[in-house]
Design a protein around this motif. Sequence first.
Motif, PDB file in Angstrom:
ATOM      1  N   ILE A 177      51.631  31.843  60.838  1.00 12.52           N
ATOM      2  CA  ILE A 177      52.792  30.928  60.512  1.00 12.52           C
ATOM      3  C   ILE A 177      54.035  30.897  61.218  1.00 12.52           C
ATOM      4  N   GLU A 178      54.496  32.371  61.077  1.00 12.93           N
ATOM      5  CA  GLU A 178      55.746  32.555  61.794  1.00 12.93           C
ATOM      6  C   GLU A 178      55.610  32.392  63.333  1.00 12.93           C
ATOM      7  N   MET A 179      54.504  32.828  63.970  1.00 16.94           N
ATOM      8  CA  MET A 179      54.472  32.774  65.521  1.00 16.94           C
ATOM      9  C   MET A 179      54.539  31.150  65.848  1.00 16.94           C
ATOM     10  N   THR A 180      53.734  30.322  65.071  1.00 19.50           N
ATOM     11  CA  THR A 180      53.548  29.078  65.200  1.00 19.50           C
ATOM     12  C   THR A 180      55.033  28.405  65.345  1.00 19.50           C
ATOM     13  N   GLU A 181      55.804  28.792  64.099  1.00 19.39           N
ATOM     14  CA  GLU A 181      57.145  28.007  64.209  1.00 19.39           C
ATOM     15  C   GLU A 181      58.053  28.779  65.193  1.00 19.39           C
ATOM     16  N   ALA A 182      57.789  29.777  65.398  1.00 19.68           N
ATOM     17  CA  ALA A 182      58.500  30.230  66.818  1.00 19.68           C
ATOM     18  C   ALA A 182      58.163  29.400  68.143  1.00 19.68           C
ATOM     19  N   LEU A 183      56.934  29.099  68.365  1.00 19.44           N
ATOM     20  CA  LEU A 183      56.716  28.431  69.305  1.00 19.44           C
ATOM     21  C   LEU A 183      56.982  27.063  69.342  1.00 19.44           C
ATOM     22  N   ALA A 184      57.078  26.305  68.139  1.00 20.87           N
ATOM     23  CA  ALA A 184      57.546  25.159  68.129  1.00 20.87           C
ATOM     24  C   ALA A 184      59.080  24.932  68.337  1.00 20.87           C
ATOM     25  N   LYS A 185      59.644  25.978  68.057  1.00 21.14           N
ATOM     26  CA  LYS A 185      61.336  25.993  68.217  1.00 21.14           C
ATOM     27  C   LYS A 185      61.442  26.267  69.651  1.00 21.14           C
ATOM     28  N   ALA A 186      60.818  27.049  70.446  1.00 26.22           N
ATOM     29  CA  ALA A 186      60.792  27.017  71.760  1.00 26.22           C
ATOM     30  C   ALA A 186      60.482  25.850  72.662  1.00 26.22           C
ATOM     31  N   MET A 187      59.534  24.945  71.949  1.00 26.60           N
ATOM     32  CA  MET A 187      59.187  23.653  72.699  1.00 26.60           C
ATOM     33  C   MET A 187      60.129  22.695  72.293  1.00 26.60           C
ATOM     34  N   GLY A 188      61.309  22.783  71.326  1.00 27.33           N
ATOM     35  CA  GLY A 188      62.092  21.774  70.635  1.00 27.33           C
ATOM     36  C   GLY A 188      61.525  20.864  69.598  1.00 27.33           C
ATOM     37  N   LYS A 189      60.610  21.317  69.013  1.00 20.47           N
ATOM     38  CA  LYS A 189      59.962  20.604  67.843  1.00 20.47           C
ATOM     39  C   LYS A 189      59.787  21.260  66.447  1.00 20.47           C
ATOM     40  N   THR A 190      59.371  20.583  65.510  1.00 21.87           N
ATOM     41  CA  THR A 190      59.131  21.149  64.390  1.00 21.87           C
ATOM     42  C   THR A 190      57.629  20.916  63.995  1.00 21.87           C
ATOM     43  N   VAL A 191      57.285  21.664  62.929  1.00 21.27           N
ATOM     44  CA  VAL A 191      55.845  21.552  62.566  1.00 21.27           C
ATOM     45  C   VAL A 191      55.600  21.018  61.230  1.00 21.27           C
ATOM     46  N   ALA A 192      54.868  19.989  61.065  1.00 20.01           N
ATOM     47  CA  ALA A 192      54.443  19.355  59.821  1.00 20.01           C
ATOM     48  C   ALA A 192      53.082  20.226  59.420  1.00 20.01           C
ATOM     49  N   TRP A 193      52.960  21.027  58.404  1.00 19.23           N
ATOM     50  CA  TRP A 193      51.876  21.766  57.996  1.00 19.23           C
ATOM     51  C   TRP A 193      50.913  20.957  57.100  1.00 19.23           C
TER      52      TRP A 193
END
Length: 248
Positions: A54-70
Amino acid sequence: MKTSKYLMSGLLAAALATLAPASQAAGDTIRIVTDPTFPPMEMTIDGKRTGFDIEMTEALAKAMGKTVAWTDIDFKGLIPAVLSGRADAAMSAIYITDKRKQAVDFTDSYYAGGLVVLTKDDSPIKTLKDLDGKRVTVQVGTKSVGYLQEHFPKVHRVEVEKNQEMFNLVGVGRADAAVTGKPAAKLYAQQNPGFKVLDEQITTEAYGIAVSKNEPELTKAFNQALKTIKENGEYDKLIQKWFEGKKP
């Protein structure tokens, strides 16, 4: 004319359905499904998702300039959700396998796990050969099911929906062992006296994020973001936090 009109409407609907997943991921939000029942990779504490994945995905999304809808669903429904277009990707300690790669694309591996045996300290199961004839519980939809069918045909499988159910069955004696992913098994044994994980590992597997084949650019973006968080040290911080400093 009526038939033609309906045919054109059907073709238009099909075309829009095909474009919908790609246009969704192209925006600011990535729709990701997970089964948060596999600590320390993903879990729910006090109503909040947490864990390494979960935390790694959020970090990836942040690096991509996006947010995650879980969205939380059972593990067996993860790949179907991506295939149907209800999700852009699935992140839930999913092993990269040739069979799954026929249906979805995978990112580069972000962690190495594998299947292991969890049993009680006083169990007669000491090696993998000792599984023959024993009641072994596995989670529906995971690689454990097919692997035991193929390589341990003498095992009596007890299939359940959730990881915790496997552990509970071993605890109350309704199963002799559980076969599951190494991170979850290790954590459970650490937190629950009387349980152990066999040193002999069944398989060594690579975890990846499953992405719709309709979204190759999303897969590339995930891979680039993974390189970014490894270079800036954020990945190592997550490894330290969730795996006691043991790098994959």
